[in-house]
Motif scaffolding. Sequence first.
Motif, short mmCIF file in Angstrom:
data_model
loop_
_atom_site.label_atom_id
_atom_site.label_comp_id
_atom_site.label_asym_id
_atom_site.label_seq_id
_atom_site.Cartn_x
_atom_site.Cartn_y
_atom_site.Cartn_z
N ALA A 79 -104.18 14.41 25.09
CA ALA A 79 -103.38 14.72 26.27
C ALA A 79 -104.25 15.18 27.43
O ALA A 79 -103.80 15.16 28.59
N VAL A 80 -105.50 15.57 27.14
CA VAL A 80 -106.40 15.97 28.23
C VAL A 80 -106.62 14.81 29.18
O VAL A 80 -106.74 14.99 30.40
N ASP A 81 -106.65 13.59 28.65
CA ASP A 81 -106.78 12.41 29.51
C ASP A 81 -105.60 12.30 30.47
O ASP A 81 -105.75 11.89 31.62
N ASN A 82 -104.40 12.65 29.98
CA ASN A 82 -103.22 12.65 30.85
C ASN A 82 -103.43 13.59 32.04
O ASN A 82 -103.04 13.28 33.16
N SER A 116 -102.38 7.13 21.47
CA SER A 116 -102.17 8.35 20.71
C SER A 116 -101.25 8.17 19.50
O SER A 116 -101.49 8.75 18.44
N ILE A 117 -100.20 7.36 19.63
CA ILE A 117 -99.27 7.20 18.51
C ILE A 117 -99.91 6.50 17.32
O ILE A 117 -99.79 6.97 16.18
N PRO A 118 -100.62 5.36 17.50
CA PRO A 118 -101.35 4.80 16.35
C PRO A 118 -102.35 5.77 15.75
O PRO A 118 -102.58 5.78 14.54
N ALA A 119 -102.96 6.62 16.60
CA ALA A 119 -103.93 7.59 16.09
C ALA A 119 -103.26 8.59 15.14
O ALA A 119 -103.83 8.98 14.12
N ILE A 120 -102.03 9.00 15.45
CA ILE A 120 -101.33 9.94 14.57
C ILE A 120 -100.89 9.24 13.28
O ILE A 120 -100.90 9.83 12.21
#
Length: 304
Positions: free
Chosen positions: A78-81, A212-216
């Motif tokens: 989320a830091v990228d966001n 992010s979702i595939p990462a989770i």
Amino acid sequence: MPVPLWAWAAVLAVILVMLAVDLYAHRSAHVVRFREALAWSGVWIVLGLGFGAVVWLTWGPEAGGEYLAGYLIEKSLAVDNVFVFALLFSFFAVPRELEHRVLFFGVLGALVFRAAFIGAGAVLLGRFHWILYLFGAFLLYTGVKMARHAAIEVNPDRNPVLRAMRRVMPVTDAFQGSRFLVRRDDGRWAATPLLAVLVAVETTDIVFAVDSIPAIFAVTSEPFLVFTSNAFAILGLRAMYFLLAGAMHRFGYLRYGLAAILVFVGAKMLLADLYAIPVWLSLVVIFACLAISVGASHYRARRG
């Protein structure tokens, strides 16, 4: 891991209540200062970790570890966001007192879209096991690309959704307070620049969700854990923005830590059928990547 319907209902109720509390606390437009952002960051982190403790006690340490790993992955990515939101607000010259309003509705939309992505991802992984390898390869590619290209470029004029919105509806030249829509003298509705910013923020977050979702899913295939770890991390995104936006220059090496996390979870997916990397090792690697990159960034900032 059996998850009853009441657990889903309880989580959604908690999320809605906290969103209502947040909206009430920021009902008047004002500039969010560092201390206020720090306090709200603490609230969201305690809430996220507290839910992790509930998962640990209810479904056991393995589920608790998977939730924590997913939460840390989403929180770090989320830091990228934050980087991109700061660039978007600068591009549109958004008044500082209106930034929270945009982020609030942006997070609300992100929760809806991510829930849809998670549901689709769970169905696809359940029916087509080979998609696991596709996700893994994509995350490897994304991690390498992130490490090689440190600069983030934002060009809202090329955003196809934003361009489509402008073709459908006129956009006023100036902000109209905190309103997203205004009625013109001829009786027609027009969008304000604030709505254009919201569209840009929302579509940008959808792009980030693809990572992010595939990462989770690399650390847990349980939709309940994927959704809750994602949701509780995203809920704190607004406070994180106001906490970090003015100090992003002090995290010069953080991008490499995030890239390393993406490469690790991508490799974890590709190796899943050969060797199941335990949850505790995933947590150690994620912590190490974040600690080393943040520590190196801090050292570099102090050295000037």
